[in-house]
Each structure stands twice: as C-alpha cells, then as structure tokens.
Design a protein around this motif. Structure first.
Motif, mmCIF file in Angstrom:
data_model
loop_
_atom_site.group_PDB
_atom_site.id
_atom_site.type_symbol
_atom_site.label_atom_id
_atom_site.label_comp_id
_atom_site.label_asym_id
_atom_site.label_seq_id
_atom_site.Cartn_x
_atom_site.Cartn_y
_atom_site.Cartn_z
ATOM 1 N N SER A 15 98.354 46.499 91.248
ATOM 2 C CA SER A 15 98.603 46.958 89.888
ATOM 3 C C SER A 15 99.132 45.868 88.956
ATOM 4 O O SER A 15 98.797 45.840 87.791
ATOM 5 N N SER A 16 99.946 44.971 89.480
ATOM 6 C CA SER A 16 100.601 44.029 88.580
ATOM 7 C C SER A 16 100.054 42.615 88.643
ATOM 8 O O SER A 16 100.324 41.811 87.776
ATOM 9 N N SER A 17 99.305 42.291 89.704
ATOM 10 C CA SER A 17 98.924 40.890 89.852
ATOM 11 C C SER A 17 97.485 40.640 89.454
ATOM 12 O O SER A 17 96.565 41.228 90.008
ATOM 13 N N TYR A 18 97.314 39.794 88.481
ATOM 14 C CA TYR A 18 95.985 39.315 88.098
ATOM 15 C C TYR A 18 95.870 37.896 88.619
ATOM 16 O O TYR A 18 96.869 37.216 88.826
ATOM 17 N N LYS A 19 94.638 37.444 88.862
ATOM 18 C CA LYS A 19 94.444 36.083 89.351
ATOM 19 C C LYS A 19 93.545 35.327 88.371
ATOM 20 O O LYS A 19 92.741 35.937 87.669
ATOM 21 N N ALA A 60 90.480 33.135 86.947
ATOM 22 C CA ALA A 60 89.059 32.981 87.269
ATOM 23 C C ALA A 60 88.417 32.147 86.178
ATOM 24 O O ALA A 60 88.893 32.118 85.039
ATOM 25 N N VAL A 61 87.333 31.448 86.527
ATOM 26 C CA VAL A 61 86.611 30.624 85.565
ATOM 27 C C VAL A 61 85.246 31.270 85.322
ATOM 28 O O VAL A 61 84.536 31.620 86.269
ATOM 29 N N LEU A 62 84.883 31.419 84.043
ATOM 30 C CA LEU A 62 83.604 32.014 83.674
ATOM 31 C C LEU A 62 82.509 30.951 83.622
ATOM 32 O O LEU A 62 82.801 29.749 83.589
ATOM 33 N N ASP A 63 81.257 31.399 83.543
ATOM 34 C CA ASP A 63 80.125 30.463 83.497
ATOM 35 C C ASP A 63 80.115 29.592 82.242
ATOM 36 O O ASP A 63 79.413 28.603 82.172
ATOM 37 N N ASN A 64 80.952 29.942 81.238
ATOM 38 C CA ASN A 64 81.036 29.099 80.037
ATOM 39 C C ASN A 64 82.253 28.174 80.075
ATOM 40 O O ASN A 64 82.577 27.527 79.097
ATOM 41 N N GLY A 65 82.953 28.149 81.227
ATOM 42 C CA GLY A 65 84.100 27.253 81.390
ATOM 43 C C GLY A 65 85.429 27.835 80.953
ATOM 44 O O GLY A 65 86.471 27.219 81.133
ATOM 45 N N VAL A 66 85.429 29.032 80.390
ATOM 46 C CA VAL A 66 86.669 29.655 79.917
ATOM 47 C C VAL A 66 87.419 30.273 81.096
ATOM 48 O O VAL A 66 86.820 30.890 81.975
ATOM 49 N N ARG A 67 88.743 30.091 81.097
ATOM 50 C CA ARG A 67 89.587 30.690 82.144
ATOM 51 C C ARG A 67 90.134 32.020 81.640
ATOM 52 O O ARG A 67 90.632 32.096 80.525
ATOM 53 N N VAL A 68 90.034 33.052 82.484
ATOM 54 C CA VAL A 68 90.608 34.359 82.170
ATOM 55 C C VAL A 68 91.328 34.884 83.404
ATOM 56 O O VAL A 68 91.076 34.435 84.515
ATOM 57 N N MET A 69 92.212 35.838 83.187
ATOM 58 C CA MET A 69 92.901 36.491 84.292
ATOM 59 C C MET A 69 92.140 37.776 84.627
ATOM 60 O O MET A 69 91.821 38.551 83.724
ATOM 61 N N VAL A 70 91.861 37.979 85.928
ATOM 62 C CA VAL A 70 91.098 39.157 86.365
ATOM 63 C C VAL A 70 91.844 39.873 87.489
ATOM 64 O O VAL A 70 92.677 39.275 88.161
ATOM 65 N N PRO A 71 91.528 41.171 87.698
ATOM 66 C CA PRO A 71 92.150 41.898 88.811
ATOM 67 C C PRO A 71 91.761 41.274 90.159
ATOM 68 O O PRO A 71 90.719 40.630 90.260
ATOM 69 N N PRO A 72 92.572 41.483 91.199
ATOM 70 C CA PRO A 72 92.344 40.847 92.500
ATOM 71 C C PRO A 72 90.988 41.174 93.148
ATOM 72 O O PRO A 72 90.445 40.350 93.868
ATOM 73 N N HIS A 73 90.425 42.348 92.881
ATOM 74 C CA HIS A 73 89.169 42.729 93.551
ATOM 75 C C HIS A 73 87.927 42.057 92.958
ATOM 76 O O HIS A 73 86.849 42.140 93.515
ATOM 77 N N ILE A 74 88.067 41.359 91.833
ATOM 78 C CA ILE A 74 86.932 40.686 91.195
ATOM 79 C C ILE A 74 86.681 39.355 91.911
ATOM 80 O O ILE A 74 87.590 38.534 92.044
#
Length: 187
Positions: free
Chosen positions: A147-151, A153-167
């Motif tokens: 519920s509280s922890s996002y990790k 991730a890097v997208l195909d355009n190089g942008v970093r975002v925080m996503v849920p653990p199951h992604i």
C-alpha cells in the motif's frame, strides 16, 4: 476582458506590462493589517521569464482569450518540432522548449492543441495522460507493504516515475504528463 486581481486563477492567461503571462500558482493572503491580496506566480509565454506579482482586489488586469487549434506532431528537426494543421495540412516548425518538460512525452502522430495569440503559437498542450512502456523497474523488496511503497521505474522515453511494486519491466502504463505520476495500467 478585465478581471479583478482576486479573481485570478491558475491557468489564466493575462496581459501584464506589455507581455502575455500564464498564471502558474496563486496564493490568497489576508494580512492582519491592510487589505487582502493575491500573490500570483506567472510565466511569460513569449520569453519564458517568471515573476511573482501582488494584485490587490482594486487592481484590474486584462485576461486574454487564446485561440486554440488542433495539430498533429510529425517529427523533430534539430531544435525544432514539426506540427501539421489538422484542417489545412500546413506544416509549422516550433522551438522544442515551447513544450518544457512535457516534450519527453511527445509521440509520433500525437494530437496536440496549440494556443495562438495574434495568430502566433505561444504554447503547446499535450493530452493530460499518455501510455508508455516501462523499460526498467527495480525488483520488489520482500517485506515492503504494497500500500505505501512505490518503486522507481524508467519509461521508454527516459522519464523516471514511481510505480506500484507489482508493475514490471515491459508493462504498458498510463502516465500523467504534467505531474509525471503513475495513473494505472494501460487497457
């Protein structure tokens, strides 16, 4: 159209000191002494300067209505981006910095909205949300609560975002372009 200083809202386009400004943030302040005022953070749409201005309720400012027109993004040409008018098929070249940070989310063939002032493009608006593929995602650490922890991730355009653990890497997700946040899995 003239509006009072306290009626200014984020996103408004104002004519101020001979320039065209987009309101980024506002803060309504009522000090103990003196009258209330609106603290307004604005960005100049012609040269990119930023400024902070105080408007009192007695101040009036000209609110500008911009014409909007739909264009399609075609390709990048050096420092310029090429767009095509959806009605006339006429192509125009615009500087890439007109998009700011949102440029990373620009995709071939994407529909965008150009805001025009005096027939001159001054800003490009992308769709609020776009789909992107994750190319790199950290492994899930056992013991973290979902519920509280996002990790990161890097997208195909190089942008970093925080996503849920199951992604995981390879997943298509929907991202908010302007907040750079995870919205959900792509349908």
């Amino acid at each position: 159209m003239k509006i009072s200083g306290v009626d200014i809202r984020p996103g408004n386009i104002l004519e101020y000191e001979g320039g065209i400004w987009k309101v980024a943030k506002i803060q309504h302040t009522q000090p103990g002494k003196g009258g209330a005022y609106m603290q307004v953070e604005m960005k100049n749409l012609q040269d990119g300067r930023k400024t902070n201005v105080r408007f009192r309720s007695a101040d009036t400012v000209e609110r500008v209505r911009l014409d909007t027109k739909d264009f399609q993004y075609l390709y990048e040409d050096g420092e310029m981006l090429v767009f095509m008018d959806q009605d006339t098929y006429e192509q125009i070249h615009l500087p890439a910095d007109l998009l700011g940070d949102a440029k990373a989310f620009l995709q071939d063939g994407m529909q965008v909205t150009l805001e025009l002032w005096d027939e001159k493009p001054i800003s490009v608006a992308l769709p609020e949300q776009v789909e992107a593929t994750i190319v790199e995602a950290d492994a899930v650490v056992k013991g973290q609560t979902a519920s509280s922890s996002y990790k990161p991730a890097v997208l195909d355009n190089g942008v970093r975002v925080m996503v849920p653990p199951h992604i995981e890497s390879g997943t298509r997700i929907v991202v908010d372009v302007y907040e750079r946040t995870y919205v959900g899995k792509a349908g």
